[in-house]
Scaffold this motif. Sequence first.
Motif, PDB file in Angstrom:
ATOM      1  N   ALA B 135       1.263  -0.716   0.053  1.00  0.00           N
ATOM      2  CA  ALA B 135       0.220   0.235  -0.182  1.00  0.00           C
ATOM      3  C   ALA B 135       0.320   1.166  -0.355  1.00  0.00           C
ATOM      4  O   ALA B 135       0.198   2.301  -0.913  1.00  0.00           O
ATOM      5  N   GLU B 136       1.720   1.780   0.435  1.00  0.00           N
ATOM      6  CA  GLU B 136       2.565   2.212   0.816  1.00  0.00           C
ATOM      7  C   GLU B 136       3.638   2.699  -0.502  1.00  0.00           C
ATOM      8  O   GLU B 136       3.605   3.961  -0.706  1.00  0.00           O
ATOM      9  N   ARG B 139       1.047   3.730  -3.169  1.00  0.00           N
ATOM     10  CA  ARG B 139       0.115   5.246  -2.803  1.00  0.00           C
ATOM     11  C   ARG B 139       1.991   6.833  -3.395  1.00  0.00           C
ATOM     12  O   ARG B 139       1.932   6.877  -4.304  1.00  0.00           O
ATOM     13  N   ILE B 140       2.826   5.866  -3.195  1.00  0.00           N
ATOM     14  CA  ILE B 140       3.902   6.659  -3.779  1.00  0.00           C
ATOM     15  C   ILE B 140       4.348   6.843  -5.021  1.00  0.00           C
ATOM     16  O   ILE B 140       4.875   8.001  -5.434  1.00  0.00           O
ATOM     17  N   ALA B 143       0.231   6.011  -6.925  1.00  0.00           N
ATOM     18  CA  ALA B 143      -1.170   6.378  -6.858  1.00  0.00           C
ATOM     19  C   ALA B 143      -1.105   7.893  -7.260  1.00  0.00           C
ATOM     20  O   ALA B 143      -2.611   8.447  -7.467  1.00  0.00           O
ATOM     21  N   MET B 144      -0.128   8.397  -7.685  1.00  0.00           N
ATOM     22  CA  MET B 144      -0.098   9.719  -8.593  1.00  0.00           C
ATOM     23  C   MET B 144      -1.028   9.407  -9.852  1.00  0.00           C
ATOM     24  O   MET B 144      -1.402  10.752 -10.337  1.00  0.00           O
ATOM     25  N   CYS B 145      -1.343   8.741 -10.584  1.00  0.00           N
ATOM     26  CA  CYS B 145      -1.890   7.884 -11.905  1.00  0.00           C
ATOM     27  C   CYS B 145      -3.014   7.650 -11.755  1.00  0.00           C
ATOM     28  O   CYS B 145      -3.890   8.170 -12.000  1.00  0.00           O
ATOM     29  N   HIS B 146      -2.801   6.764 -10.311  1.00  0.00           N
ATOM     30  CA  HIS B 146      -4.426   5.793 -11.185  1.00  0.00           C
ATOM     31  C   HIS B 146      -4.645   5.770  -9.905  1.00  0.00           C
ATOM     32  O   HIS B 146      -5.815   4.817  -9.256  1.00  0.00           O
ATOM     33  N   ASN B 147      -4.506   6.924  -9.204  1.00  0.00           N
ATOM     34  CA  ASN B 147      -5.972   7.446  -8.142  1.00  0.00           C
ATOM     35  C   ASN B 147      -5.239   6.110  -6.389  1.00  0.00           C
ATOM     36  O   ASN B 147      -4.777   4.958  -6.559  1.00  0.00           O
ATOM     37  N   VAL B 148      -5.585   6.428  -5.563  1.00  0.00           N
ATOM     38  CA  VAL B 148      -5.052   5.574  -3.944  1.00  0.00           C
ATOM     39  C   VAL B 148      -5.222   4.192  -3.604  1.00  0.00           C
ATOM     40  O   VAL B 148      -5.087   3.088  -3.391  1.00  0.00           O
ATOM     41  N   ALA B 149      -7.209   4.519  -4.788  1.00  0.00           N
ATOM     42  CA  ALA B 149      -7.543   3.278  -4.974  1.00  0.00           C
ATOM     43  C   ALA B 149      -7.382   2.500  -5.951  1.00  0.00           C
ATOM     44  O   ALA B 149      -8.225   1.662  -6.452  1.00  0.00           O
ATOM     45  N   GLY B 152      -7.972   5.182 -11.279  1.00  0.00           N
ATOM     46  CA  GLY B 152      -7.555   5.035 -12.289  1.00  0.00           C
ATOM     47  C   GLY B 152      -7.474   7.168 -12.080  1.00  0.00           C
ATOM     48  O   GLY B 152      -8.308   7.392 -11.739  1.00  0.00           O
ATOM     49  N   GLY B 153      -7.328   7.805 -13.547  1.00  0.00           N
ATOM     50  CA  GLY B 153      -6.921   9.196 -13.500  1.00  0.00           C
ATOM     51  C   GLY B 153      -6.512   9.671 -15.396  1.00  0.00           C
ATOM     52  O   GLY B 153      -6.330   8.448 -15.423  1.00  0.00           O
ATOM     53  N   ALA B 154      -6.197  10.514 -14.708  1.00  0.00           N
ATOM     54  CA  ALA B 154      -5.888  12.317 -16.693  1.00  0.00           C
ATOM     55  C   ALA B 154      -5.073  11.967 -16.325  1.00  0.00           C
ATOM     56  O   ALA B 154      -3.943  12.197 -15.505  1.00  0.00           O
ATOM     57  N   LEU B 220     -13.442   8.034  -6.969  1.00  0.00           N
ATOM     58  CA  LEU B 220     -13.152   8.967  -7.408  1.00  0.00           C
ATOM     59  C   LEU B 220     -13.103  10.495  -6.091  1.00  0.00           C
ATOM     60  O   LEU B 220     -12.644  10.969  -6.548  1.00  0.00           O
TER      61      LEU B 220
END
Lengths: 541, 249
Positions: B135-136, B139-140, B143-149, B152-154, B220
Amino acid sequence: MTNLLTKDEAPAATTTPTKGSRFTAAASNYIEDRTSISGAVKEFGRKIFPDHWSFMLGEVSLYSFVIIFLTGSFLTFFYQASMATVIYDGSYVPLKGLEMSTAMSSSLHISFDLRGGLLIRQIHHWAALVFVAAIGLHMLRIYFTGAFRKPRELNWVIGFVLFILAMAEGFTGYSLPDDLLSGNGLRIIEGMVQGIPFVGTWISFLVFGGDFPGTAIVGRLYTLHILLLPAIIVALIAMHLVFVIVHKHTQFSGPGKTENNVVGAPILPMFAAKAGGFFFIVFGIIVLMASFFTINPIWNYGPYDPSPVSAGTQPDWYIGFADGALRLMPPGLEVVLFNHTYSFNILIPLVVLGLFILVVLIYPFIEAWITGDKREHHLLDRPRNVPTRTAIGAAGVTFYASLWAAASSDIVATHFQLSIEGVIHTVQATTILGPIAAYLITKRVCIALMKKDREIALHGYESGRIVRLPGGEYIEVHQPVDEYERWKLVNFTDNKPLMIRPNAKGQITGLQKVRVGMSKWFFEDRISPVTTKELEHGDHH
Amino acid sequence: MATVALIAIGLIFTGGGYALFSSTATAGTSASSQTTIDEGKKLFAANCASCHGAALQGTAAGPSLIGVGAASVDFQVGTGRMPLAMSGPQAMQKPVQFSPDQVSAMAAYVASLSPGPAIPDASLLDGKGDATNGAELFRINCAMCHNVAGAGGALTEGKFAPPLTGVASVHIYEAMLTGPQNMPVFNNANLTPEDKRDIITYLKYLEANPSPGGYELGSLGPVAEGLFVWIFGLGAIVAVTIWLTAKSN
């Protein structure tokens, strides 16, 4: 144990009903002798409240505040506002053994290891979203019906300050769990503070007690969140309600409703019963949301760490407009002058939003000055009957909505398979052009609706029945509108632009000219209400 | 009882099928027989060579595949991204065009021509690693692209990081290893195979354990929550106000 007690008491109460009423009488006497409260009860109990669904939106905000207050008190028993680090040892597996602040670990404890903790946390958060949203809707109702006019200007100001304080409450609360999302939010605030020239860095050091994030900020925000801000909010709500009592409630125009009366139900008993029931309905809806829908899953976000930022990092909806304003700024606006960096990409949104908030805050005074209207108003305007005000409101809503939409640009881009740059450019355009279009369209729509009202008042509804006259001519029969309905269509103030008048010294000042110009802009396009004479004439055909 | 039996049968079939699939995939890399490679060569010539070149050298329409390894082929073809549906900001997923056997044949063929990342061993995909570490790291690094959960993301210019729910462990691993589309490569020095196993463990934990707070609203974050409160929360409350003030006719 409690069960037994109620069982024993219940028959006693039912078998001797007179005893109950005697008790009530004795108790009220006792209280009356010591507090002289009957005057207040009589005064408040006989207050009349008119019935209209939009008059209940303020109540919704009050009730959600009560819910926030109750659940928040529960949360303070278990939350620890400390940034001291601990190793998490609770029951959420993917965080076990991780180093985090006590604030975060106690929030996780509330969520996973405290009976009912997660439900209360979710009720608190959903109620906060409802609270600010209900204030927003309530303000829109006040604005579009002109309820902010004399004598209620100050209450508008109090209400708007409450809206700002509610946002501050929301933001400080959002930052308390010390999870990744709240830390990112604080980081943006820190950036905005540092963007202020000369003093920004020092203010930031002052707020955070040194470098970001430091170890002080959560404790400070907690004091604001549970002590200072709620105290001010409660005091202002009290003032707000006292003003409502003093001014009496406004009402829509209708037969028998005048500037000097209020037509509706008295607070006691019906209105109070309805309002009490409504509180529980609002509570129920919020509890349902909290039971079935996750809000702010801090366990996904994990403890704050300055390096990661998740995709889809947004503030709660009410701060979205500020986030959107930052996202809309084009790149390349940082200027270095004499060894100082001026971040116009931050300063422009700060100034624009500051001005926007200021204009909304003092709008009642601006409008009163333009119109020169010093009369008291207790009858509400139908939005269409004041086209310019309604159009300004629509422009403001469009501006706010554009900023708001900009805050979700990335989610919009992924969900509609668009490019994020395209979304941002579109919203940049609607932020500037949207309000202008909304102003023009709304004004024309209002005037058209007024024309339609006038037509109906004079000639009645089109019945759809076509009659052929003996001479061969076809006419459509118009159904006359009944008197009660017609009253609503014709009873509004006919506002005219101000005339230029010299002052006591016989001069016409520049300010006077500006005012007359503004007044002309405000009232020039208008449809006069139908006069009695016209009506009599209209009845003849 | 019938439902339980059905679920049990379904589980046996999918589990068995999955085991079969992953074992053939690993077998394909370790001891790919000449016949499999020949089969892959034919499939490659018929379906891939027009863009990637007959000798994997690449053309104006597609990149060279020399050194991409079996893992790349298994990911791109196995998730339906290749053959490409159309040119665009990035390859879109579509229904998988080949059977698992055909995919592993092509992977074996590409791997036989030049060395590259292999399809990971099943022991790295079991989802029994350290979820906290995973998980850590997620996040590092992710998550900046795929989102913490993993919702997905733009990205820029219409590109995006896809949601990670429902993605097979083997494909998650291969994506980290080979960096498809706009994704960076997380090689074994950057994230060790053990780390990758932990990340998969975390993602599979999220999949198996729905949010304790109730329906996730797409994970989201505040935008979905705000939209929900305005439409359904306030919508319901306003409906009640209208009901309460309605006059009986």
